[in-house]
Design a protein around this motif. Structure first.
Motif, mmCIF file in Angstrom:
data_model
loop_
_atom_site.group_PDB
_atom_site.id
_atom_site.type_symbol
_atom_site.label_atom_id
_atom_site.label_comp_id
_atom_site.label_asym_id
_atom_site.label_seq_id
_atom_site.Cartn_x
_atom_site.Cartn_y
_atom_site.Cartn_z
ATOM 1 N N GLY A 134 0.815 -1.213 0.000
ATOM 2 C CA GLY A 134 0.000 0.000 0.000
ATOM 3 C C GLY A 134 0.845 1.257 0.000
ATOM 4 N N ALA A 135 1.925 1.245 0.770
ATOM 5 C CA ALA A 135 2.805 2.412 0.818
ATOM 6 C C ALA A 135 3.481 2.641 -0.530
ATOM 7 N N VAL A 136 3.927 1.570 -1.173
ATOM 8 C CA VAL A 136 4.570 1.697 -2.485
ATOM 9 C C VAL A 136 3.562 2.200 -3.516
ATOM 10 N N LEU A 137 2.357 1.648 -3.503
ATOM 11 C CA LEU A 137 1.339 2.115 -4.450
ATOM 12 C C LEU A 137 0.971 3.573 -4.207
ATOM 13 N N GLY A 138 0.865 3.954 -2.948
ATOM 14 C CA GLY A 138 0.577 5.356 -2.629
ATOM 15 C C GLY A 138 1.690 6.274 -3.082
ATOM 16 N N ALA A 139 2.934 5.857 -2.874
ATOM 17 C CA ALA A 139 4.071 6.664 -3.324
ATOM 18 C C ALA A 139 4.098 6.762 -4.840
ATOM 19 N N MET A 140 3.794 5.660 -5.528
ATOM 20 C CA MET A 140 3.756 5.690 -6.989
ATOM 21 C C MET A 140 2.675 6.647 -7.484
ATOM 22 N N LEU A 141 1.519 6.646 -6.830
ATOM 23 C CA LEU A 141 0.443 7.563 -7.209
ATOM 24 C C LEU A 141 0.868 9.011 -7.016
ATOM 25 N N LEU A 142 1.513 9.305 -5.890
ATOM 26 C CA LEU A 142 1.965 10.671 -5.648
ATOM 27 C C LEU A 142 3.040 11.100 -6.650
ATOM 28 N N ILE A 143 3.947 10.204 -6.982
ATOM 29 C CA ILE A 143 4.975 10.527 -7.980
ATOM 30 C C ILE A 143 4.324 10.774 -9.332
ATOM 31 N N TRP A 144 3.350 9.964 -9.692
ATOM 32 C CA TRP A 144 2.643 10.139 -10.962
ATOM 33 C C TRP A 144 1.916 11.479 -10.999
ATOM 34 N N LEU A 145 1.220 11.823 -9.906
ATOM 35 C CA LEU A 145 0.530 13.117 -9.841
ATOM 36 C C LEU A 145 1.525 14.274 -9.878
ATOM 37 N N TRP A 146 2.640 14.142 -9.174
ATOM 38 C CA TRP A 146 3.664 15.183 -9.184
ATOM 39 C C TRP A 146 4.238 15.349 -10.590
ATOM 40 N N HIS A 147 4.455 14.229 -11.264
ATOM 41 C CA HIS A 147 4.982 14.255 -12.627
ATOM 42 C C HIS A 147 3.985 14.942 -13.567
ATOM 43 N N LEU A 148 2.691 14.660 -13.399
ATOM 44 C CA LEU A 148 1.689 15.336 -14.226
ATOM 45 C C LEU A 148 1.665 16.828 -13.963
ATOM 46 N N GLY A 149 1.818 17.219 -12.715
ATOM 47 C CA GLY A 149 1.779 18.638 -12.364
ATOM 48 C C GLY A 149 3.001 19.415 -12.823
ATOM 49 N N THR A 150 4.139 18.798 -12.869
ATOM 50 C CA THR A 150 5.363 19.512 -13.270
ATOM 51 C C THR A 150 5.627 19.434 -14.764
ATOM 52 N N ARG A 151 4.900 18.623 -15.486
ATOM 53 C CA ARG A 151 5.107 18.467 -16.918
ATOM 54 C C ARG A 151 4.652 19.716 -17.677
ATOM 55 N N ARG A 152 3.692 20.438 -17.158
ATOM 56 C CA ARG A 152 3.103 21.587 -17.865
ATOM 57 C C ARG A 152 3.986 22.766 -17.846
#
Length: 78
Positions: A60-78
C-alpha cells in the motif's frame, strides 16, 4: 476465551484431528491435543497475519508513493 469454551473447542478440534489422522485416543488426550493444537495454530495464524499485514502495508505504501509521484509528474510536466 473462557476455560469451558477452550475445552469444548479443544475437544472438537482434537476429535476431528485424531479422526482425520486415524489415531485412536482417549477423551483426555483428545482434549489435550485439541487445546494445545488450538494454541499452537492460533500463534502461527497470528504470526502469518502480522507478516501479511506488514506486507500489505508495504504494498500500500509503495502504491501510494507511486500515485503521488505520478501526480507530481503530471503537475510539473506543464
Amino acid at each position: 476465551m473462557s476455560l469451558v469454551f477452550l475445552v469444548i473447542i479443544g475437544a472438537a478440534a482434537g476429535f476431528i484431528a485424531t479422526r482425520l489422522l486415524g489415531i485412536e485416543a482417549g477423551l483426555l488426550p483428545t482434549i489435550g491435543i485439541g487445546v494445545l493444537g488450538a494454541l499452537l495454530g492460533g500463534l502461527v495464524l497470528r504470526f502469518l497475519l502480522v507478516l501479511t499485514g506488514m506486507a500489505a502495508g508495504l504494498v500500500g505504501a509503495v502504491l501510494g508513493a507511486m500515485l503521488l509521484i505520478w501526480l507530481w509528474h503530471l503537475g510539473t510536466r506543464r
